[in-house]
Design an enzyme around this catalytic site. Structure first.
Site, short mmCIF file in Angstrom:
data_model
loop_
_atom_site.label_atom_id
_atom_site.label_comp_id
_atom_site.label_asym_id
_atom_site.label_seq_id
_atom_site.Cartn_x
_atom_site.Cartn_y
_atom_site.Cartn_z
CB CYS A 1 -0.94 -0.01 1.21
SG CYS A 1 -2.00 1.46 1.32
CB CYS B 1 -6.11 -0.39 6.02
SG CYS B 1 -5.65 -0.88 4.34
#
Length: 357
Positions: A100, A196
């Site tokens: 990410c 996340c």
């Protein structure tokens, strides 16, 4: 002289919030950017993106910066989540936060920031950047307990040259104190944990939505069947809880750990005791390597983190542009394929690679 413009990722958490305030105090023109990277179950109890956006907007109002929301969900699904699933399907244990950072926060985000006229981008990560003779180094944060350089080791020279980490020199306790003094609504907000897009939900429940179960035998180190697993994708080396053989008592009754995966025969091997030799190794091999300086380390004796929450382990390095081998002074627990081996020379993060064996 015109103010430099910094676009900062504001997640709604206390770290990025205080980072925005610090940048403004330093005289930058600050623009906040809230990234929405996941929307498959945006209305569920496990997805906090709506509350995070409200927190980020509230902080921006108090600090006095403009903020906008940008949706990177499509890029995230293509560049991060698809890799995450394929790695688990192959029996490995990936770290999507690292992907990410390299693909979204410092690529898609950086590109968007340039479109807003940014001179730099910033995040609330605990790390530092230093320029030495035209080379940009990634350094550990001063607060060793919060250092996040491990997750940033795939950044390159171009990315680091445009990145500011306002919290690199700051202790977490000081960040909380500043937030309270400023009266920020998220001053006491808990730090986010885990991956996340999974949030606080049970990991296996989430993974089961995307990967099929494929039951098979669980064997001990004597090749005796002692249970059944639900699918090798749902286990990781060194795992202690959730194996499903809690009632099995052997030897001195020590806890069971996942030790090996036999993908060909769909077999999970478990052993008893943290010190079992199957759980420890003195070497590792890593591929898909990345060196922050763009070249191999100039020294052979380095430190390595084979997982985030561990101290640097002394090792000997040998490798090239495609892979490297490490030989550790002391054996390492549960070296896990799919995880990242990150290299350090003291406080300098040199890069790393994906563990393959």
């Amino acid at each position: 002289m015109m103010k430099k413009t910094v676009v900062i990722g504001m997640s709604g958490g206390v770290d990025s919030s205080v980072s925005a305030w610090l940048l403004k105090e330093q005289g930058y023109n600050v623009i906040g950017l809230f990234m929405k990277n996941w929307e498959d179950d945006d209305d569920s109890e496990f997805c906090s993106s709506r509350q995070d956006w409200l927190d980020a907007a509230s902080v921006a109002d108090v600090v006095g910066v403009d903020i906008e929301a940008v949706n990177f969900a499509a890029e995230y699904k293509d560049r991060v989540f698809s890799v995450f699933l394929s790695e688990y399907a192959a029996g490995r244990t990936p770290n999507p936060d690292i992907l990410c950072n390299s693909e979204i926060k410092f690529k898609a985000f950086l590109d968007h920031a340039y479109s807003l006229g940014a001179d730099y981008i910033a995040t609330g990560h605990y790390a530092r950047v230093r320029e030495v003779d035209g080379q940009f180094q990634l350094l550990k944060a001063m607060d060793a307990s919060k250092d996040q350089s491990y997750f940033l080791h795939r950044l390159n020279q171009a990315q680091l040259s445009k990145t500011l980490f306002p919290l690199g020199e700051t202790q977490k306790t000081e960040v909380r104190r500043i937030a309270q003094e400023l009266g920020l609504s998220n001053a006491a907000k808990k730090d986010s944990t885990g991956i996340c897009f999974i949030g606080e939900r049970p990991f296996r429940d989430f993974l089961n939505r995307y990967l099929p179960t494929k039951p098979g035998p669980i064997l001990n180190d004597r090749d005796e069947v002692i249970g059944e697993h639900v699918g090798l994708s749902f286990y990781t080396l060194g795992q202690r809880k959730g194996i499903g053989i809690g009632g099995q008592k052997e030897g001195n009754g020590e806890p069971w750990f996942v030790a090996r995966k036999d993908l060909k025969n769909n077999t999970l091997y478990v052993v008893q005791g943290h010190d079992h030799p199957w759980l420890h190794q003195t070497t590792l091999v890593a591929e898909q390597v990345h060196y922050i300086a763009g070249e191999l380390p100039s020294v052979n004796t380095l430190g390595c983190k084979a997982r985030y929450r561990q101290s640097d382990a002394a090792c000997r390095f040998s490798g090239d542009e495609a892979s490297f081998n490490l030989a550790f002074e002391r054996s390492q627990f549960a070296v896990t394929p799919g995880q990242s081996a990150v290299l350090y020379d003291g406080d300098i993060c040199l890069g790393g690679g994906i563990i393959t064996g």
